[in-house]
Design a protein around this motif. Structure first.
Motif, short mmCIF file in Angstrom:
data_model
loop_
_atom_site.label_atom_id
_atom_site.label_comp_id
_atom_site.label_asym_id
_atom_site.label_seq_id
_atom_site.Cartn_x
_atom_site.Cartn_y
_atom_site.Cartn_z
N PRO A 1 0.75 -1.15 0.09
CA PRO A 1 0.01 0.00 0.11
C PRO A 1 1.06 1.28 0.02
CG PRO A 1 -0.78 -1.67 1.63
CD PRO A 1 0.51 -1.93 0.98
N GLN A 2 0.46 2.26 -0.61
CA GLN A 2 1.29 3.41 -1.08
C GLN A 2 0.56 4.64 -0.43
OE1 GLN A 2 4.62 3.46 -2.45
NE2 GLN A 2 4.04 1.31 -2.01
N TYR A 3 -0.72 4.63 0.05
CA TYR A 3 -1.40 5.68 0.35
C TYR A 3 -0.60 6.36 1.68
CZ TYR A 3 -5.22 8.54 2.64
OH TYR A 3 -6.11 9.42 2.80
N ASP A 4 -0.42 5.83 2.68
CA ASP A 4 0.28 6.41 4.01
C ASP A 4 1.57 7.10 3.56
OD1 ASP A 4 -1.95 5.49 5.42
OD2 ASP A 4 -0.87 3.65 6.06
N ASP A 5 2.33 6.42 2.69
CA ASP A 5 3.59 6.91 2.28
C ASP A 5 3.46 8.10 1.53
OD1 ASP A 5 5.20 4.83 3.31
OD2 ASP A 5 5.05 3.54 1.68
N ASN A 6 2.23 8.34 0.72
CA ASN A 6 2.19 9.23 -0.01
C ASN A 6 1.72 10.57 0.85
OD1 ASN A 6 2.64 9.07 -2.97
ND2 ASN A 6 1.23 7.14 -2.91
N ILE A 7 0.85 10.21 1.69
CA ILE A 7 0.27 11.35 2.73
C ILE A 7 1.69 11.84 3.58
CG2 ILE A 7 -0.67 11.77 4.89
CD1 ILE A 7 -2.38 11.44 2.40
N LYS A 8 2.76 11.06 3.75
CA LYS A 8 3.88 11.35 4.57
C LYS A 8 4.65 12.37 3.67
CE LYS A 8 4.10 7.30 7.53
NZ LYS A 8 4.94 6.06 8.02
N LYS A 9 4.49 12.17 2.34
CA LYS A 9 5.31 12.94 1.53
C LYS A 9 4.74 14.05 1.33
CE LYS A 9 7.80 11.45 -1.94
NZ LYS A 9 8.53 11.06 -3.22
N GLY A 10 3.59 14.64 1.86
CA GLY A 10 2.84 15.98 1.73
C GLY A 10 1.62 15.75 0.85
N LEU A 11 1.43 14.89 0.36
CA LEU A 11 0.32 14.59 -0.95
C LEU A 11 -1.08 14.54 0.07
CD1 LEU A 11 2.69 13.99 -2.48
CD2 LEU A 11 0.93 12.66 -3.87
N THR A 12 -2.17 15.27 -0.34
CA THR A 12 -3.34 15.22 0.26
C THR A 12 -4.48 14.32 -0.59
OG1 THR A 12 -4.22 16.73 -1.19
CG2 THR A 12 -3.32 17.64 0.69
N ASP A 13 -5.57 14.13 -0.01
CA ASP A 13 -6.47 12.91 -0.59
C ASP A 13 -6.91 13.59 -1.94
OD1 ASP A 13 -6.56 11.36 1.65
OD2 ASP A 13 -8.13 12.14 2.55
N ALA A 14 -7.05 15.06 -1.98
CA ALA A 14 -7.23 15.41 -3.20
C ALA A 14 -6.11 15.22 -4.53
CB ALA A 14 -7.41 17.09 -3.26
N ASP A 15 -4.92 15.31 -3.95
CA ASP A 15 -3.84 14.96 -4.80
C ASP A 15 -3.69 13.38 -5.46
OD1 ASP A 15 -3.08 17.76 -4.56
OD2 ASP A 15 -1.46 17.30 -2.78
N ILE A 16 -4.07 12.61 -4.44
CA ILE A 16 -3.94 10.98 -4.73
C ILE A 16 -5.20 10.84 -5.86
CG2 ILE A 16 -4.26 8.90 -3.96
CD1 ILE A 16 -2.81 10.00 -1.26
N ASP A 17 -6.26 11.68 -5.57
CA ASP A 17 -7.38 11.41 -6.43
C ASP A 17 -7.11 11.84 -7.76
OD1 ASP A 17 -10.25 12.85 -7.64
OD2 ASP A 17 -10.59 10.76 -6.41
N LYS A 18 -6.50 12.91 -8.05
CA LYS A 18 -5.96 13.52 -9.31
C LYS A 18 -5.18 12.62 -9.99
CE LYS A 18 -6.67 18.52 -8.38
NZ LYS A 18 -6.26 19.75 -8.31
N VAL A 19 -4.17 11.87 -9.34
CA VAL A 19 -3.21 11.10 -9.65
C VAL A 19 -3.82 9.77 -10.35
CG1 VAL A 19 -1.36 9.41 -9.14
CG2 VAL A 19 -1.22 11.79 -8.41
#
Length: 293
Positions: free
Chosen positions: A265-283
């Motif tokens: 799973p990459q969700y938590d790692d991306n949040i730690k890098k400063g991405l938001t839920d909206a950013d992950i949704d756009k990706v």
């Protein structure tokens, strides 16, 4: 000379004054005093040594040219199945570093101290073994050290290679250079011997100017799949070009949050890098647009 035991008998010493006592040491004769049995070091003897060295180097060059070097796949730091192996002449050191007393907390002992003792011993050997005897069985110390070193290097080399073969067999792996050569021959066979079969052209990146593309470059996905979305197929990391033909946006979001296959799973790692839920949704939305057509 005196005869008998008479104390009053005159003693006369007989000698030859023509024999002179030598006061200087005899000069050692040079090579010219032994015609046909010796020669001058420079240039005669040295030239012969150079000629022998040239013949050996030419032989090595012929071997290098006759058999091409084995080539594996490009280096892939994410390939956890790859088993690195040094060249054969370093196998004994490679095996030595596997033992507990030469690795981990004692790694300095295995990488610095022991090699320094071994090669340092070779350097000082001519100064320690100064005896004139050259028969090995009459030089017990030097011969014993030589045989022990030879046996140790041979044993460690054989053990290292045996462990490597067993490890490859247990993991059901084929060395990369052999696998790549087999693929090359298979490609030539499929193309009728006219060369390796050309791979199909990869799909182009869709909407490279999309905001999701910029966010993707900041996400953890880029570390494995690459900025060009080509992935690393040789290591089991698929390309993301054309991923929209296989997965929808929701499915991609689910993979990011829960992982899939070897991907964690990459969700938590991306949040730690400063991405938001909206950013992950756009990706995820941008990746769902990556279609071949």
């Amino acid at each position: 000379m005196a005869h008998g035991h008479k104390s009053d008998e005159k003693i006369v010493y007989v000698g030859d004054s023509r024999v002179r006592t030598r006061s200087a040491k005899m000069a050692q004769p040079d090579y010219s005093a032994f015609p046909g049995k010796s020669e001058v070091f420079i240039p005669n003897f040295l030239l012969k040594e150079w000629m022998v060295g040239v013949v050996v180097l030419v032989g090595i060059l012929v071997l290098v040219v006759s058999d091409p070097a084995p080539l594996g796949y490009p280096a892939d730091p994410t390939n956890t199945q790859f088993i690195p192996m040094p060249d054969w002449y370093f196998l004994f050191m490679y095996q030595l570093l596997k033992y507990p007393y030469t690795s981990d907390q004692f790694v300095v002992l295995g990488t610095l101290v022991i090699p320094a003792i071994m090669f340092g011993g070779l350097m000082v050997a001519p100064f320690l073994d100064t005896g004139k005897e050259r028969r090995f069985y009459k030089r017990p110390i030097a011969s014993t050290l030589m045989f022990l070193t030879l046996v140790a290097c041979t044993y460690l080399t054989v053990v290292s290679w045996t462990h490597y073969e067993h490890e490859m067999k247990d993991k059901n792996l084929v060395p990369e250079h052999i696998k790549r050569e087999e693929e090359l021959h298979a490609g030539k066979a499929e193309s009728g011997g006219g060369g390796a079969k050309k791979p199909a052209a990869a799909a182009a990146i869709v909407a490279p100017d999309d905001p999701g593309a910029e966010i993707y470059k900041k996400a953890t996905c880029v570390a494995c799949h690459g900025g060009e979305l080509k992935g690393m197929p040789s290591s089991g990391i698929p390309a993301l070009r054309g991923v929209g033909d296989k997965h929808s946006k929701d499915e991609i979001l689910n993979i990011i949050k829960k992982g899939q296959g070897n991907m964690s799973p990459q969700y938590d790692d991306n949040i730690k890098k400063g991405l938001t839920d909206a950013d992950i949704d756009k990706v995820a939305e941008w990746l769902s647009k990556q279609k071949k057509e």
